[in-house]
Design a protein around this motif. Sequence first.
Motif, mmCIF file in Angstrom:
data_model
loop_
_atom_site.group_PDB
_atom_site.id
_atom_site.type_symbol
_atom_site.label_atom_id
_atom_site.label_comp_id
_atom_site.label_asym_id
_atom_site.label_seq_id
_atom_site.Cartn_x
_atom_site.Cartn_y
_atom_site.Cartn_z
ATOM 1 N N GLN A 145 0.845 -1.199 0.000
ATOM 2 C CA GLN A 145 0.000 0.000 0.000
ATOM 3 C C GLN A 145 0.876 1.243 0.000
ATOM 4 O O GLN A 145 1.254 1.736 1.064
ATOM 5 C CB GLN A 145 -0.923 0.005 1.221
ATOM 6 N N PRO A 146 1.230 1.770 -1.162
ATOM 7 C CA PRO A 146 2.083 2.965 -1.205
ATOM 8 C C PRO A 146 1.396 4.161 -0.562
ATOM 9 O O PRO A 146 0.174 4.328 -0.652
ATOM 10 C CB PRO A 146 2.305 3.183 -2.708
ATOM 11 N N PHE A 147 2.190 4.978 0.094
ATOM 12 C CA PHE A 147 1.667 6.172 0.763
ATOM 13 C C PHE A 147 1.298 7.220 -0.281
ATOM 14 O O PHE A 147 2.113 7.589 -1.120
ATOM 15 C CB PHE A 147 2.723 6.729 1.718
ATOM 16 N N THR A 148 0.066 7.698 -0.249
ATOM 17 C CA THR A 148 -0.399 8.671 -1.248
ATOM 18 C C THR A 148 -0.923 9.964 -0.630
ATOM 19 O O THR A 148 -1.286 10.885 -1.355
ATOM 20 C CB THR A 148 -1.509 8.055 -2.117
ATOM 21 N N ASP A 149 -0.993 10.037 0.710
ATOM 22 C CA ASP A 149 -1.506 11.248 1.353
ATOM 23 C C ASP A 149 -0.508 12.390 1.228
ATOM 24 O O ASP A 149 0.695 12.181 0.994
ATOM 25 C CB ASP A 149 -1.801 10.983 2.832
#
Length: 480
Positions: A145-149
């Motif tokens: 789950q790559p960080f996108t925030d």
Amino acid sequence: MWRPDRSGDKPIYQQIAEHIERRIAFGELPPGSALPSERKLAQQWEVNRSTVIQAYEELRASGLIESIPGSGRRVSRYKWGIAPKHTPPNWRQYAEGGTFMPNLPFIRRLREAKRSETPLIDFSSGELAADLFPNDAVRKLMKEQPFTDHLGYHDPQGYLPLRETLTAYLQRYHQIQATEASVFITSGSQQSLYLITQCLLSPGDAVAIEDPSYAYSLPMFQSAGLRLFRLPVDEGGARPEDVVALHRKHKLKMIFLNPNFQNPTGSVLLPARRKRMLELAAELGVPIVEDDPFSLTACGDMPLPLPLKSLDTDGTVLYIGSLSKIAASGFRIGWLIAPQEIVSRLTDARLQMDFGLSIFPQWIANAFLQSEHFPQHLHELRQALKARRDLLLESLRQLLPEEISCRRPEGGLNLWCKIRQPISDSRLLEEGIKRSILFVPGSVYGSESGYVRLSYSRPGLSDIPVGAARLAEAIRAARL
């Protein structure tokens, strides 16, 4: 931590003298600062005391330090007899000032002992061992789950997806009904307690705290100017009738309870007492602060005890939870469930402190709690804690059958033990440190001398019998 280089050509005493001189030059040791004793530095750096004395003499000859009868050695205020052009601040006066009190002496001594490079068996820390952390699960989640925030400031009340996830978590595991608006994210249980003492109470307010209690190891209550009154804890927890007596005499403003696997005793508040405590809180208009770090640590397949908050129909309980004791202390994630008016007050305080927690641990904690890894981790953790608890109890039974008695907790991370012979807490602690075994004397938690708290979550299975043997040696050496 700096250490002298034993493989170099420069003499050890000269390395020590140069190290202290650098600290003086960098302002870490301002003029007038007290210096550690030769014995303490010799122990810290594992050198002969004469080596430290020689280093100090080198510094004294250069005019950098001075000896004051009855006060030991200090950094000189006048180098080579030349008065400084400017008077530096009296940093010692500042360090001893302020309203926030330092940690208790035993806590500071334990922290100092942990800085040693000597391998220690640590029964003093209430932290999970590294092999109990969900490291593999977190690595998988971060890969999948790559960080996108975004990396800017987030809501100071806490990351909204995490607050939403926590409402489902609280319902599933604790039968607590809450909405994301009533969830306030903190950096752990202690920050929740700190904000409560600073924002919701005033100097002089009377509060009831269990006796013994982890709260007594936190000077934040005294720093806030609160008047603390004791609620004795037995195997069934605190007694409601004691609350009535205290309120009649002192007009309590708040009651602090740790009902499930209480720290340090491991007791669980009896069902009848839970019901009466909630009734009293509603009748008297006095809120209960429920600190609940351990409910999910019931050993093995024992039933999970429900928090007081799950029975609270009058809105009298402020509920504190955390991931530190059930996942990893490094998450630095805790939560407070409270009425929205209280959440707004604490959110406003958070804006003055730090604008809110970092997004990264909140994001990781959210992913972990939502994943299939969390229930599996929880199951494995409970089995591992049971194995550690049972091994420690059996080791103590074999090594100290007559000298010590311990409550067998059904959950939590701690054993609460009574030493049957008269003993000095300070002497016992020092005898333990000599043997590279750490534990917390019971007086840290408000108890009388002769109790110890042994946390079995940190040492590995192979270390527990060795640590118990060292504890036995320390107890026998410290007898009065």
